[in-house]
Each structure stands twice: as structure tokens, then as C-alpha cells.
Design a protein around this motif. Structure first.
Motif, PDB file in Angstrom:
ATOM      1  N   GLU A  19       0.824  -1.207   0.000  1.00  0.00           N
ATOM      2  CA  GLU A  19       0.000   0.000   0.000  1.00  0.00           C
ATOM      3  C   GLU A  19       0.860   1.259   0.000  1.00  0.00           C
ATOM      4  OE1 GLU A  19      -2.472  -0.626   3.406  1.00  0.00           O
ATOM      5  OE2 GLU A  19      -3.790  -2.017   2.339  1.00  0.00           O
ATOM      6  N   GLN A  20       2.054   1.186   0.541  1.00  0.00           N
ATOM      7  CA  GLN A  20       2.937   2.349   0.615  1.00  0.00           C
ATOM      8  C   GLN A  20       3.629   2.655  -0.709  1.00  0.00           C
ATOM      9  OE1 GLN A  20       5.726   1.483   3.689  1.00  0.00           O
ATOM     10  NE2 GLN A  20       4.201   1.490   5.322  1.00  0.00           N
ATOM     11  N   SER A  21       3.660   1.719  -1.633  1.00  0.00           N
ATOM     12  CA  SER A  21       4.445   1.889  -2.853  1.00  0.00           C
ATOM     13  C   SER A  21       4.012   3.106  -3.667  1.00  0.00           C
ATOM     14  CB  SER A  21       4.386   0.637  -3.717  1.00  0.00           C
ATOM     15  OG  SER A  21       3.079   0.428  -4.208  1.00  0.00           O
ATOM     16  N   SER A  22       2.745   3.450  -3.655  1.00  0.00           N
ATOM     17  CA  SER A  22       2.263   4.575  -4.458  1.00  0.00           C
ATOM     18  C   SER A  22       2.715   5.927  -3.911  1.00  0.00           C
ATOM     19  CB  SER A  22       0.741   4.530  -4.566  1.00  0.00           C
ATOM     20  OG  SER A  22       0.175   4.620  -3.279  1.00  0.00           O
ATOM     21  N   SER A  23       3.204   5.960  -2.697  1.00  0.00           N
ATOM     22  CA  SER A  23       3.622   7.235  -2.117  1.00  0.00           C
ATOM     23  C   SER A  23       5.074   7.599  -2.440  1.00  0.00           C
ATOM     24  CB  SER A  23       3.398   7.228  -0.595  1.00  0.00           C
ATOM     25  OG  SER A  23       4.190   6.242   0.011  1.00  0.00           O
ATOM     26  N   SER A  26      10.220   7.335  -6.683  1.00  0.00           N
ATOM     27  CA  SER A  26      11.340   6.539  -7.180  1.00  0.00           C
ATOM     28  C   SER A  26      11.174   5.083  -6.749  1.00  0.00           C
ATOM     29  CB  SER A  26      12.658   7.088  -6.615  1.00  0.00           C
ATOM     30  OG  SER A  26      13.702   6.147  -6.775  1.00  0.00           O
ATOM     31  N   LEU A  27      11.199   4.185  -7.719  1.00  0.00           N
ATOM     32  CA  LEU A  27      11.102   2.762  -7.417  1.00  0.00           C
ATOM     33  C   LEU A  27      12.290   2.317  -6.559  1.00  0.00           C
ATOM     34  CD1 LEU A  27       9.727   0.000  -7.773  1.00  0.00           C
ATOM     35  CD2 LEU A  27      11.122  -0.295  -9.843  1.00  0.00           C
ATOM     36  N   GLY A  28      13.472   2.819  -6.870  1.00  0.00           N
ATOM     37  CA  GLY A  28      14.667   2.448  -6.113  1.00  0.00           C
ATOM     38  C   GLY A  28      14.560   2.824  -4.647  1.00  0.00           C
ATOM     39  N   VAL A  29      14.088   4.023  -4.385  1.00  0.00           N
ATOM     40  CA  VAL A  29      13.928   4.482  -2.999  1.00  0.00           C
ATOM     41  C   VAL A  29      12.874   3.630  -2.301  1.00  0.00           C
ATOM     42  CG1 VAL A  29      13.174   6.386  -1.522  1.00  0.00           C
ATOM     43  CG2 VAL A  29      14.732   6.827  -3.432  1.00  0.00           C
ATOM     44  N   TYR A  30      11.754   3.406  -2.987  1.00  0.00           N
ATOM     45  CA  TYR A  30      10.685   2.578  -2.402  1.00  0.00           C
ATOM     46  C   TYR A  30      11.202   1.181  -2.043  1.00  0.00           C
ATOM     47  CZ  TYR A  30       7.034  -0.937  -2.510  1.00  0.00           C
ATOM     48  OH  TYR A  30       6.267  -2.030  -2.228  1.00  0.00           O
ATOM     49  N   LEU A  31      11.945   0.551  -2.940  1.00  0.00           N
ATOM     50  CA  LEU A  31      12.432  -0.803  -2.678  1.00  0.00           C
ATOM     51  C   LEU A  31      13.413  -0.820  -1.510  1.00  0.00           C
ATOM     52  CD1 LEU A  31      12.860  -2.137  -6.328  1.00  0.00           C
ATOM     53  CD2 LEU A  31      10.944  -2.499  -4.750  1.00  0.00           C
ATOM     54  N   GLN A  32      14.281   0.182  -1.440  1.00  0.00           N
ATOM     55  CA  GLN A  32      15.212   0.245  -0.317  1.00  0.00           C
ATOM     56  C   GLN A  32      14.477   0.475   0.997  1.00  0.00           C
ATOM     57  OE1 GLN A  32      18.635   2.755  -0.850  1.00  0.00           O
ATOM     58  NE2 GLN A  32      19.188   1.760  -2.775  1.00  0.00           N
ATOM     59  N   VAL A  33      13.490   1.349   0.991  1.00  0.00           N
ATOM     60  CA  VAL A  33      12.713   1.603   2.205  1.00  0.00           C
ATOM     61  C   VAL A  33      11.969   0.331   2.619  1.00  0.00           C
ATOM     62  CG1 VAL A  33      10.718   2.878   3.133  1.00  0.00           C
ATOM     63  CG2 VAL A  33      12.507   4.091   1.877  1.00  0.00           C
ATOM     64  N   ALA A  34      11.377  -0.352   1.644  1.00  0.00           N
ATOM     65  CA  ALA A  34      10.645  -1.594   1.950  1.00  0.00           C
ATOM     66  C   ALA A  34      11.581  -2.611   2.604  1.00  0.00           C
ATOM     67  CB  ALA A  34      10.024  -2.172   0.681  1.00  0.00           C
ATOM     68  N   TRP A  35      12.801  -2.747   2.077  1.00  0.00           N
ATOM     69  CA  TRP A  35      13.740  -3.716   2.640  1.00  0.00           C
ATOM     70  C   TRP A  35      14.195  -3.304   4.040  1.00  0.00           C
ATOM     71  CZ3 TRP A  35      14.545  -8.480   2.583  1.00  0.00           C
ATOM     72  CH2 TRP A  35      15.706  -9.031   3.133  1.00  0.00           C
ATOM     73  N   VAL A  36      14.512  -2.026   4.218  1.00  0.00           N
ATOM     74  CA  VAL A  36      14.934  -1.546   5.537  1.00  0.00           C
ATOM     75  C   VAL A  36      13.814  -1.755   6.555  1.00  0.00           C
ATOM     76  CG1 VAL A  36      15.526   0.531   6.865  1.00  0.00           C
ATOM     77  CG2 VAL A  36      16.675   0.074   4.700  1.00  0.00           C
TER      78      VAL A  36
END
Length: 140
Positions: A19-23, A26-36
Motif C-alpha cells: 500500500e505504501q508503494s504509491s507514495s 522513485s522505485l529504487g527508494v521505495y524498494l530500499q525503504v521496503a527492505w529496511v
């Protein structure tokens, strides 16, 4: 003491990440945040970890779709790796979200289940042997 997130807990947590991905722009930033966030939220959990695996697979899936000429190769590698990781993975039924991965059974969880059964069986055998020995001693 709890040793790992349940499948339902993992599914619920992965729903929040999706649900957070749309906010994110940058896909790269989103993926790094998701992993962290996945690592931070499970830092007290043992490894391998079911939830981190679901998030990891989702991140890998997203990366496979954006690497241009290497996408076809990565998709083939993904199918092979996931077949090796999940007991019930079917390449023709590719998961599309972390929640989908949370529904699959990783081999490490199957191993834990079988190992627990083996230990219980061993304990039962030891008890039966002790009873048989006591009966033999009483009989003779």
C-alpha cells in the motif's frame, strides 16, 4: 517464546508495504525503504525469516521488470530460484505481491516441521523402548 512471525502476520505486514508503494516517486527508494522496514520490523526474529523472504521476493520481482535487456534472463532465473525456495511454487502461477509469497511454503519452514516431527518420533521411540525394557525385566 515466539520464534518467527506467523504466515498471517507476514501477510498483513506485506499488505502494508504494498500500500505504501504509491507514495514514492522513485522505485529504487521505495524498494530500499521496503527492505529496511522489513529488516527493522523483524530484527528480533530468527533467520531465515518468512516475512523477509516474502518482501525479498517482491523486491526481486520489481527489479526484474525494470532492468531492460536483462529482464528475460532475470525472470527465468527467478522462476528457477523460487522453485528451489518454495515447496509449492508453480512457475506458471507467478506471485505478484508479497502477500502471494506469504501464501507459499518455503522449504526452510517445511524442514523445521519435519525436524520437529523427527524429534518427537525419536522421543516416542525412546519411551517405547523404556517401557519395553521395564516389561521385559518384570516378565523374566
Amino acid at each position: 517464546a515466539r520464534t518467527m512471525l506467523s504466515r498471517s502476520e507476514a501477510s498483513s505486514m506485506t499488505q502494508n508495504i504494498s500500500e505504501q508503494s504509491s507514495s514514492y516517486e522513485s522505485l529504487g527508494v521505495y524498494l530500499q525503504v521496503a527492505w529496511v522496514e522489513a529488516c527493522h520490523g523483524t530484527q528480533e526474529e530468527p533467520s531465515p525469516n518468512f516475512y523477509r523472504l516474502a518482501v525479498c521476493c517482491c523486491i526481486f520481482d520489481k527489479i526484474c521488470g525494470v532492468v531492460g535487456k536483462y529482464s528475460d534472463l532475470l525472470l527465468k532465473l527467478r522462476s528457477e530460484m523460487y522453485s528451489c525456495i518454495f515447496k509449492d511454487f508453480k512457475p506458471d502461477n507467478m506471485a505478484s505481491s508479497p502477500q502471494d509469497y506469504a501464501k507459499l511454503l518455503p522449504f526452510f519452514l517445511e524442514f523445521k516441521r519435519l525436524d520437529s516431527e523427527r524429534k518427537n518420533d525419536f522421543t516416542t521411540i525412546q519411551r517405547v523402548k523404556a517401557i519395553a525394557k521395564a516389561v521385559d525385566e518384570d516378565y523374566y
